[in-house]
Design an enzyme around this catalytic site. Structure first.
Site, PDB file in Angstrom:
ATOM      1  N   HIS A  43      44.928  49.770  35.601  1.00  0.00           N
ATOM      2  CA  HIS A  43      43.853  50.303  34.698  1.00  0.00           C
ATOM      3  C   HIS A  43      43.030  51.349  35.377  1.00  0.00           C
ATOM      4  O   HIS A  43      43.135  51.322  36.700  1.00  0.00           O
ATOM      5  CB  HIS A  43      43.058  48.845  33.898  1.00  0.00           C
ATOM      6  CG  HIS A  43      42.246  48.564  35.312  1.00  0.00           C
ATOM      7  ND1 HIS A  43      42.635  47.732  36.129  1.00  0.00           N
ATOM      8  CD2 HIS A  43      40.818  48.747  35.636  1.00  0.00           C
ATOM      9  CE1 HIS A  43      41.924  47.334  37.213  1.00  0.00           C
ATOM     10  NE2 HIS A  43      40.850  47.900  36.792  1.00  0.00           N
ATOM     11  N   HIS A 125      40.087  56.298  38.856  1.00  0.00           N
ATOM     12  CA  HIS A 125      41.386  56.052  40.069  1.00  0.00           C
ATOM     13  C   HIS A 125      41.942  54.683  39.157  1.00  0.00           C
ATOM     14  O   HIS A 125      41.281  53.774  38.744  1.00  0.00           O
ATOM     15  CB  HIS A 125      41.150  55.790  41.117  1.00  0.00           C
ATOM     16  CG  HIS A 125      40.037  54.602  41.629  1.00  0.00           C
ATOM     17  ND1 HIS A 125      38.714  54.484  41.534  1.00  0.00           N
ATOM     18  CD2 HIS A 125      40.535  53.378  41.883  1.00  0.00           C
ATOM     19  CE1 HIS A 125      38.550  53.393  41.734  1.00  0.00           C
ATOM     20  NE2 HIS A 125      39.590  52.766  42.090  1.00  0.00           N
TER      21      HIS A 125
HETATM   22  P1  ATP Z   1      40.241  41.101  43.034  1.00  0.00           P
HETATM   23  O1  ATP Z   1      38.965  41.444  43.126  1.00  0.00           O
HETATM   24  O2  ATP Z   1      40.343  39.870  42.462  1.00  0.00           O
HETATM   25  O3  ATP Z   1      41.033  41.403  44.030  1.00  0.00           O
HETATM   26  P2  ATP Z   1      40.056  43.308  41.158  1.00  0.00           P
HETATM   27  O4  ATP Z   1      39.095  43.962  41.821  1.00  0.00           O
HETATM   28  O5  ATP Z   1      41.054  44.139  40.433  1.00  0.00           O
HETATM   29  O6  ATP Z   1      40.723  41.989  41.915  1.00  0.00           O
HETATM   30  P3  ATP Z   1      37.513  42.605  39.776  1.00  0.00           P
HETATM   31  O7  ATP Z   1      36.768  42.457  41.131  1.00  0.00           O
HETATM   32  O8  ATP Z   1      37.221  41.631  38.810  1.00  0.00           O
HETATM   33  O9  ATP Z   1      39.049  42.361  40.103  1.00  0.00           O
HETATM   34  O10 ATP Z   1      37.296  43.956  39.279  1.00  0.00           O
HETATM   35  C1  ATP Z   1      37.403  44.540  37.925  1.00  0.00           C
HETATM   36  C2  ATP Z   1      37.619  46.172  38.095  1.00  0.00           C
HETATM   37  O11 ATP Z   1      36.254  46.346  38.440  1.00  0.00           O
HETATM   38  C3  ATP Z   1      38.584  46.671  39.107  1.00  0.00           C
HETATM   39  O12 ATP Z   1      38.838  47.872  38.773  1.00  0.00           O
HETATM   40  C4  ATP Z   1      37.640  46.703  40.331  1.00  0.00           C
HETATM   41  O13 ATP Z   1      37.742  47.856  41.063  1.00  0.00           O
HETATM   42  C5  ATP Z   1      36.150  47.223  39.387  1.00  0.00           C
HETATM   43  N1  ATP Z   1      35.092  46.756  40.420  1.00  0.00           N
HETATM   44  C6  ATP Z   1      34.799  45.412  40.910  1.00  0.00           C
HETATM   45  N2  ATP Z   1      33.700  45.611  41.578  1.00  0.00           N
HETATM   46  C7  ATP Z   1      33.139  46.622  41.510  1.00  0.00           C
HETATM   47  C8  ATP Z   1      31.866  47.359  41.866  1.00  0.00           C
HETATM   48  N3  ATP Z   1      31.026  46.739  42.525  1.00  0.00           N
HETATM   49  N4  ATP Z   1      31.694  48.606  41.452  1.00  0.00           N
HETATM   50  C9  ATP Z   1      32.439  49.280  40.782  1.00  0.00           C
HETATM   51  N5  ATP Z   1      33.592  48.850  40.509  1.00  0.00           N
HETATM   52  C10 ATP Z   1      34.070  47.518  40.534  1.00  0.00           C
END
Ligand code: ATP
Ligand code: MG
Length: 181
Positions: A43, A125
């Site tokens: 995504h 990205h």
């Molecule tokens: P995991 O953290 O379990 O390895 P993930 O990063 O895909 O997996 P989430 O942390 O729930 O899952 O994040 C969901 C989406 O939001 C992802 O695209 C992640 O890159 C983005 N994301 C997470 N934290 C932030 C942040 N602090 N700022 C911007 N984008 C974020």
């Protein structure tokens, strides 16, 4: 007190593009380069909301439903590696204005509704590999896939039995550019 959920606005990849991306990834990266993101999890995040209450989520859903933003296409022709946090990503060298404006709108509404937003500039990205903290040999080029964005969605992220899963809670159509005027 109502429960909170971890939410974000994002663009999904159509299943055919998911399949093309994972086939190409399998052919172009070493097995130990990082953890491949599952096809269904590919995504492009527009705005990360964090752990938020149902009331805040409802307010942001209302706002999302009032957005009239045009459809756009982006060419996935860029590839990079961020050793910290360990992400290999697919991106675009020319982000369409409509994408930047949609993300900026969602991020500013998120901030106004109490969702902390990163001060780093938005870098659209699609994460391909996670846990890629060591140097990675990147392929010289990407196949230049096109992603046609016709809607955006609100997703819930849940970590269950050792895996992160996303569920689309609601999506909203982008509008043909001629109907935006
Ligand atoms: P995991 O953290 O379990 O390895 P993930 O990063 O895909 O997996 P989430 O942390 O729930 O899952 O994040 C969901 C989406 O939001 C992802 O695209 C992640 O890159 C983005 N994301 C997470 N934290 C932030 C942040 N602090 N700022 C911007 N984008 C974020
Ligand atoms: Mg994360």
């Amino acid at each position: 007190m109502s429960e909170s959920r971890r939410l974000f606005f994002a663009l999904a990849l159509p299943p055919a593009l998911q399949r093309r991306v994972i086939r190409w990834r399998a052919a172009h990266f070493e097995q130990d380069a990082g953890r491949p993101v599952a096809a269904a999890n590919l995504h492009l995040t527009l705005a990360f909301l964090g752990e938020i209450s149902e009331a805040r989520a409802a307010a942001l859903r209302d706002i999302a439903g009032r957005i009239h933003s045009p459809t756009f296409s982006l060419t996935l022709d860029d590839l990079g590696h961020w050793p910290r946090p360990g992400v290999v990503w697919l991106g675009t060298r020319r982000a369409p204005n409509a994408l930047l404006q949609l993300a900026s709108l969602l991020r500013s509404h998120a901030a106004r509704n109490g969702c902390h937003q990163s001060t780093l500039p938005f870098h659209p990205h699609i994460s391909l590999l996670r846990g890629a903290t060591r140097p990675v040999a990147l392929p010289a080029a990407t196949p230049q896939w096109q992603l046609d964005a016709t809607e955006f969605g609100l997703y819930e992220s849940r970590y269950l039995r050792g895996r992160t899963r996303y569920q689309c809670l609601q999506s909203w159509p982008l509008v043909m550019p001629s109907s935006c005027e």
